[in-house]
Design a protein around this motif. Sequence first.
Motif, short mmCIF file in Angstrom:
data_model
loop_
_atom_site.label_atom_id
_atom_site.label_comp_id
_atom_site.label_asym_id
_atom_site.label_seq_id
_atom_site.Cartn_x
_atom_site.Cartn_y
_atom_site.Cartn_z
N ALA A 92 2.93 0.24 5.54
CA ALA A 92 2.51 -0.91 4.72
C ALA A 92 3.56 -2.02 4.73
O ALA A 92 4.77 -1.76 4.77
N ASN A 93 3.08 -3.25 4.67
CA ASN A 93 3.98 -4.40 4.58
C ASN A 93 4.68 -4.41 3.22
O ASN A 93 4.09 -4.01 2.21
N PRO A 94 5.91 -4.91 3.18
CA PRO A 94 6.59 -5.02 1.89
C PRO A 94 5.94 -6.09 1.02
O PRO A 94 5.37 -7.06 1.54
N VAL A 95 6.02 -5.92 -0.29
CA VAL A 95 5.56 -6.96 -1.21
C VAL A 95 6.50 -8.15 -1.11
O VAL A 95 7.72 -8.00 -1.11
N ALA B 214 -2.76 -6.84 -0.92
CA ALA B 214 -2.33 -5.51 -1.37
C ALA B 214 -3.56 -4.62 -1.56
O ALA B 214 -4.59 -5.07 -2.05
N GLU B 215 -3.44 -3.37 -1.15
CA GLU B 215 -4.53 -2.42 -1.34
C GLU B 215 -4.40 -1.77 -2.71
O GLU B 215 -3.32 -1.76 -3.32
N SER C 187 0.86 -1.18 0.00
CA SER C 187 0.00 0.00 0.00
C SER C 187 0.89 1.23 0.00
O SER C 187 2.11 1.12 0.19
N ASN C 188 0.30 2.39 -0.23
CA ASN C 188 1.07 3.63 -0.18
C ASN C 188 1.05 4.27 1.20
O ASN C 188 1.47 5.42 1.36
#
Length: 336
Positions: free
Chosen positions: A46-49, A180-181, A41-42
């Motif tokens: 946010a969690n990392p991809v 993911a958002e 997310s921005n």
Amino acid sequence: MYERLISWVEDIKTRNHSSGAALFIIKDNQTVLEHYSGAQSNSPDANPVSSSTRFNIASARKSYLGLAAAYAVYEGNIGSLDDLAVDYFPQYDRKLLGGTTIRHLITHSHGLHETEGGIPFREFPPGEDWAYRGINILMMTELMERLYGKSFPQLLKERVFDPLGFSETAWEIKPCENLAEVIMNPAERAISKLGKTANGMESNLFVSAKELALWGNLHLNMGKADGKQIVPREVIELAATIQSPSYKNKDLPQNGFFWFVQGEPAAQSELGERVPRGSYQILGVTGPTVLVIPEHNAVVVKMYNKRYNYGGSNYLHYLREFSNLAADCLKGEKVR
């Protein structure tokens, strides 16, 4: 070997303000590339991809609906692709549907559209043009539920997802740390895009890059996985080969069961001119793409979490560029 493709994915991520991206490639049934970057997310926390991140794949879910519809034809629940739609949709005005067939509905050649108030109308005669609309998706989603007595996601869960052991593919209605958002506007906080239902009509299908690639690989292997025939070969052949009517305008895209399929390269297709014949691809407005290239025995998946990637009227250029570059990279590997 894949540096150019990784650079392209990262460049688009930056230019279009996606907070995260993933690239996953399977070749000869082996994972040859996994690439993850950015955040889910921005938002600052946010969690990392990562490999466990599941992206909202938006309209790429049509490939799942397409497989369910292919099952319906294979099993005789739909008599023929050329059956008239009026025989399956009595609630629609017969005059409006006219000569519309199931084939037209699955290949975006039906010519139907809806007003903002949900009133159906006709844009062009069935089979004479191509337009990407939503009414045919609603119709086929409803038809699958009526034919099987269950939603097509439930049908696929029983017949495909569970046998394959998929645990990162589902229509989600509750928050989860790995989802993911979706960024609608780079200046605003991303949103969850969780749906209210799981009947397939909501755009809340979340899939990891790996399982989207395995979905493509199931098609590439004609329904087989780990030596087992999970889906009948004939179902895959229906879904992933050209089913479009013969168009006078040769620039129009060609489709299987919603997949974009490469026949003769077409100017308005989302597949680039260097992509080998018989390849097929599907994508979503949030940036995900699954590209299957049988000639190279490969599947390429990219993921983003930004709605309206690329933007403007030039979006088709970027879609074609990605598939061309992927094909070039795989061709180069094949030669070595």
